[in-house]
Design a protein around this motif. Sequence first.
Motif, PDB file in Angstrom:
ATOM      1  N   HIS A  39     -33.771  20.505   3.004  1.00 58.51           N
ATOM      2  CA  HIS A  39     -34.425  19.185   2.887  1.00 58.51           C
ATOM      3  C   HIS A  39     -33.485  18.069   3.355  1.00 58.51           C
ATOM      4  O   HIS A  39     -33.890  17.162   4.069  1.00 58.51           O
ATOM      5  CB  HIS A  39     -34.835  18.921   1.431  1.00 58.51           C
ATOM      6  CG  HIS A  39     -35.657  20.016   0.830  1.00 58.51           C
ATOM      7  ND1 HIS A  39     -36.975  20.204   1.140  1.00 58.51           N
ATOM      8  CD2 HIS A  39     -35.325  21.003  -0.053  1.00 58.51           C
ATOM      9  CE1 HIS A  39     -37.437  21.251   0.464  1.00 58.51           C
ATOM     10  NE2 HIS A  39     -36.462  21.760  -0.268  1.00 58.51           N
ATOM     11  N   CYS A  40     -32.228  18.166   2.908  1.00 58.19           N
ATOM     12  CA  CYS A  40     -31.262  17.123   3.284  1.00 58.19           C
ATOM     13  C   CYS A  40     -30.966  17.176   4.781  1.00 58.19           C
ATOM     14  O   CYS A  40     -30.845  16.133   5.428  1.00 58.19           O
ATOM     15  CB  CYS A  40     -29.976  17.273   2.473  1.00 58.19           C
ATOM     16  SG  CYS A  40     -30.179  16.795   0.743  1.00 58.19           S
TER      17      CYS A  40
ATOM     18  N   TRP B 123     -25.678  18.936  -0.107  1.00 56.34           N
ATOM     19  CA  TRP B 123     -26.518  18.371   0.965  1.00 56.34           C
ATOM     20  C   TRP B 123     -26.330  19.157   2.277  1.00 56.34           C
ATOM     21  O   TRP B 123     -27.286  19.389   3.004  1.00 56.34           O
ATOM     22  CB  TRP B 123     -26.162  16.891   1.218  1.00 56.34           C
ATOM     23  CG  TRP B 123     -26.616  15.954   0.136  1.00 56.34           C
ATOM     24  CD1 TRP B 123     -27.200  16.296  -1.055  1.00 56.34           C
ATOM     25  CD2 TRP B 123     -26.530  14.525   0.155  1.00 56.34           C
ATOM     26  NE1 TRP B 123     -27.468  15.162  -1.788  1.00 56.34           N
ATOM     27  CE2 TRP B 123     -27.071  14.048  -1.071  1.00 56.34           C
ATOM     28  CE3 TRP B 123     -26.051  13.584   1.063  1.00 56.34           C
ATOM     29  CZ2 TRP B 123     -27.141  12.696  -1.396  1.00 56.34           C
ATOM     30  CZ3 TRP B 123     -26.120  12.236   0.750  1.00 56.34           C
ATOM     31  CH2 TRP B 123     -26.662  11.793  -0.471  1.00 56.34           C
TER      32      TRP B 123
ATOM     33  N   CYS C  16     -30.757  19.818  -5.017  1.00 60.62           N
ATOM     34  CA  CYS C  16     -31.051  20.499  -3.754  1.00 60.62           C
ATOM     35  C   CYS C  16     -31.548  21.915  -4.006  1.00 60.62           C
ATOM     36  O   CYS C  16     -32.439  22.400  -3.333  1.00 60.62           O
ATOM     37  CB  CYS C  16     -29.787  20.545  -2.884  1.00 60.62           C
ATOM     38  SG  CYS C  16     -29.354  18.927  -2.225  1.00 60.62           S
TER      39      CYS C  16
ATOM     40  N   CYS D 229     -28.494  22.191   2.323  1.00 62.78           N
ATOM     41  CA  CYS D 229     -29.866  22.024   1.836  1.00 62.78           C
ATOM     42  C   CYS D 229     -30.819  21.766   3.008  1.00 62.78           C
ATOM     43  O   CYS D 229     -30.615  20.833   3.791  1.00 62.78           O
ATOM     44  CB  CYS D 229     -29.908  20.850   0.856  1.00 62.78           C
ATOM     45  SG  CYS D 229     -31.570  20.317   0.419  1.00 62.78           S
TER      46      CYS D 229
ATOM     47  N   CYS E 130     -30.819  15.517  -4.733  1.00 60.91           N
ATOM     48  CA  CYS E 130     -31.192  15.866  -3.359  1.00 60.91           C
ATOM     49  C   CYS E 130     -31.710  14.603  -2.659  1.00 60.91           C
ATOM     50  O   CYS E 130     -32.547  13.880  -3.197  1.00 60.91           O
ATOM     51  CB  CYS E 130     -32.286  16.929  -3.362  1.00 60.91           C
ATOM     52  SG  CYS E 130     -32.850  17.349  -1.697  1.00 60.91           S
ATOM     53  N   ALA E 131     -31.181  14.361  -1.452  1.00 61.42           N
ATOM     54  CA  ALA E 131     -31.583  13.149  -0.719  1.00 61.42           C
ATOM     55  C   ALA E 131     -32.683  13.455   0.297  1.00 61.42           C
ATOM     56  O   ALA E 131     -33.095  12.578   1.055  1.00 61.42           O
ATOM     57  CB  ALA E 131     -30.378  12.544  -0.014  1.00 61.42           C
ATOM     58  N   GLY E 132     -33.149  14.714   0.314  1.00 63.60           N
ATOM     59  CA  GLY E 132     -34.137  15.102   1.334  1.00 63.60           C
ATOM     60  C   GLY E 132     -35.553  15.185   0.789  1.00 63.60           C
ATOM     61  O   GLY E 132     -36.521  14.952   1.512  1.00 63.60           O
TER      62      GLY E 132
HETATM   63 ZN   LIG Z   1     -31.035  18.348  -0.708  1.00 66.98          ZN
END
Ligand SMILES: [Zn+2]
Length: 512
Positions: A291-292, A286, A229, A289, A248-250
């Motif tokens: 993006h997440c 997350w 992230c 973050c 990072c999941a985003g």
């Molecule tokens: Zn992230």
Amino acid sequence: MPTVPKPISFTKDEGFFELSKNTVFSGVAKGMGGLFSYLGLASGVENRLTAVIDDGKQDEEYMLQVSPGEIKIIGGERGIYYGVMTLLQLAAKNLKDGIANIPVCKIDDRPKYAYRGFMLDVSRHFFPPSTIKKILDVLSVLKINYFHLHISDNQGYRLESKEFPKLNEIGSVRAGTRGDGKEVKGYYTAAEIEEMVGYALERRIEIIPELDIPGHTIALLASYPYLGCEGKEMKVAETFGISDNILCAGKESTYEFLYKLVDEIASYFPSKYFHLGGDEAPKTKWKNCPHCKKALIDNNLKSFSELQSHFINKIIERLEQKGKTVIVWNEAIYGGLLKDGAICQYWSDGKKPRRVFAAADGGRKTIISKFSPYYLDYPYGMTPLKKTYNFDPEMDGFTSEGLKNIMGVEAPLWTEYVDTEEKLFYQMLPRLMAVAESGWGSAKDYTDFKVRLESLRPLFAMMGIKMPSLGECDPGPIKGAIATVKFFINAFDRSMINSSINAIKAQSERRR
Ligand SMILES: [Zn+2]
């Protein structure tokens, strides 16, 4: 009759078949006698083992008939191989001066569960292909048909990567372990993987790779920091425990990386299964973050747990396109949105086993790896042989509908504190024999099991494996308590305490 796992039915008669170097393995059994080389057979009378496929039998089912002049095996293709393994055990027990006098007998046999597994963690400590082959020989003898290889974790990535070479240059090396300053490194080359996979298939074993995501990924993050992230530089972990640093999941770049990596791993391992981990992934990063947080909104998700389901589902879809079925540790189903086809590997009681039971009720296939009886890294004081043996995979909590979805059992061996081949086999055997029996569905009788186990000790000795004595396997309550305390003191040593203190300090500094 002493074999492990114990056959469903066995009847003995008068007389013997003399098995020697001159016994010819013919028909389907041709080429199945490789492991007999451990016995050091001498020359004897010429006789024959014949094997015939019977289409009326299931793949893993067999009938073994020993008469004075001939041995016959009838069964499915795998079943015939298992018949040969039963014969190997009988031969090892009746071996004298290079000749095995196998009693005249008839065995009818088949496993209860289709999935019987063993897992080895090669991230925390790396074991060379020679050790892996020895393990595969043991699994073969015990009729265990899946070898789950945990190839990636915070402490190292262990496969050659042509796509992402830094996984080898950086991710496969750590400077030390808990302050000892001794470098730990290694990975399997593409050629070594091919050889191990082939060696396994000859033994009717599939190797299942596990890429643990999104947690347990510091080796990936150290190699390619953009996967995190914060994009922060970090080192391959030198201590153990759960980390907040996860993928990072985003960011789309994480998925692009993972698609290519799982494609590469899948190209090495022909197994129909692929393990994606999914355990112990704190969502701390997350939550902070951008993006997440954006991914949460864009995908209409209610929680970061749901984001984990979404994350894993994307990789599952990629693997499903390749015809793979994904297995995950039980935490990965807690997000609630995980795809139906993924298999749940149940290891942790946690606070939520009811979710595992409910998922099985709803049709989710489940593998039983409950940690208290089945984690083979635990000392015998904590998990005595008797406890592993007596554990019933059809545990309380599953309904009759849920029980139908139990695929089988698997015993994991984590290697934080297992750094030599000798220690590995000491932890693994004889407890894995107990797990093999539960997977096979042998009737429970601990006294009888111990007799059969002892009679296999010479075979494992011929394979170069020393098992602990039965006294060491069942140390009793006082020695057990001492071993348990020692294990935890070792696990939570100074370096762990120091890293916790540093984490607390860092947190209080951020607050200021
Ligand atoms: Zn992230």
